[in-house]
Design a protein around this motif. Sequence first.
Motif: not given
Length: 436
Positions: A357, A322, A318
């Motif tokens: 997320i 990002v 995650a």
Amino acid sequence: MFLSILGFLMIATFMYLIMSKRLSAMIALILIPVVFALIGGFSSDLGNLMLSGVKSIAPTGVMLVFGILYFGIMIDAGLFDPVVDKTLKAVKGDPVKIVVGTAVLALLVSLDGDGSTTYMIVIAAMLPLYRRLGMNPLILTAVTMLSSGVMNIIPWGGPTARVMSALHLDASQVFTPVIPCMITAVLWVVFVAYILGKKERKRLGHSHESLSKEEEIASFRIAATLEVPEYKRPKLLWVNFTLTAALIVSLVMNILPIPVLFMIAFALAMMINYPNLEEQKERMSAHAGNALSVAGMVFAAGIFTGILTGTKMVDAMAGTLVAMIPDALGPHMPIFTAIISMPFTFFMSNDAFYFGILPLITKATAAYGIEAGDMARASLLGQPVHLLSPLVPSTYLLVGLAGVNFGDHQRFTLKWAIGTTIVMLITALVIGIIAF
């Protein structure tokens, strides 16, 4: 970074092996994460991680086992025979009407928000009809899943509740604006069903317009050869209908935990329809293979998710994803979020995406003046693809009940699922419920 790479490699290896049919899904779900956990140096914690994952998914496994047994008993007893027979007469052997009818039935049943219940009811009602006419069961699983994927967005379905909780929004901000997108998606699913039905009609080599009386009679003769009269209980039709209706109402009202409801319903169904112990053993044996394969798959998935989560691979993945989002995409993040919600919710659980997320990227995009509501609505549009994930237990129930290969189902359904998300995204942009 190491854990992130390891996680992506693990998922990529798993997907390659099952889609290329080099390993069965069950074997891959068990062995692949074990191998990668050992590579990552988690040998000392491996047992606890695996057991933790199995424990977390145990209630789902119990529900699926007794759900399969219950609806298996209902099929044996003939509960769905009137529906199948009337449908067969109404559609006159036309695959187009059958597939479209499957979509409509799945859309209606999916209103309860529970995918497992939808799959059990729709497959139990429609699979005998598909078998009688020699239709491809992959069409049945694809259309049923597409319908469930659209209706899964309703607030009591799960994903929307997670979004509202994670971003502290209410249904009027998240769900209500998405309703027009769901309507267009419903129309798309019915259209896909029509297209698949047309292809199946052509494959079977007859047309609706030219179907003769002799062919209709032949269909019923085929049906007769597939029946098992000694197990039918036509005199108990309304008793079984009442029991099934009570079960569904109890599931919707959440009177008791779902696994417990199915266990009680199964016990009652068995006693009512087959009071003789030898008959009970025979009926149990008839459905044991299906129940075992589905339950085994679900518990194997528990090992996969237990290792993926317990080793923190999913957290690292995650973070990497990002960090990869470029600043230039900032003003267009709702569109980007809608698109990435497909692979993100495919490779990880809804909990990981919506609680891990989504809050991060929503906070980052606030600097561009994008409201949390836009991000919330966009994040829901990938749900039709999410249901194809090997991390979704109900998917194993669907393919197990229909008797199709998991990888075949993924390949057959994926393009239509992506199409559903794109249709919803275009609608969202046109009506302005997410920022462009």
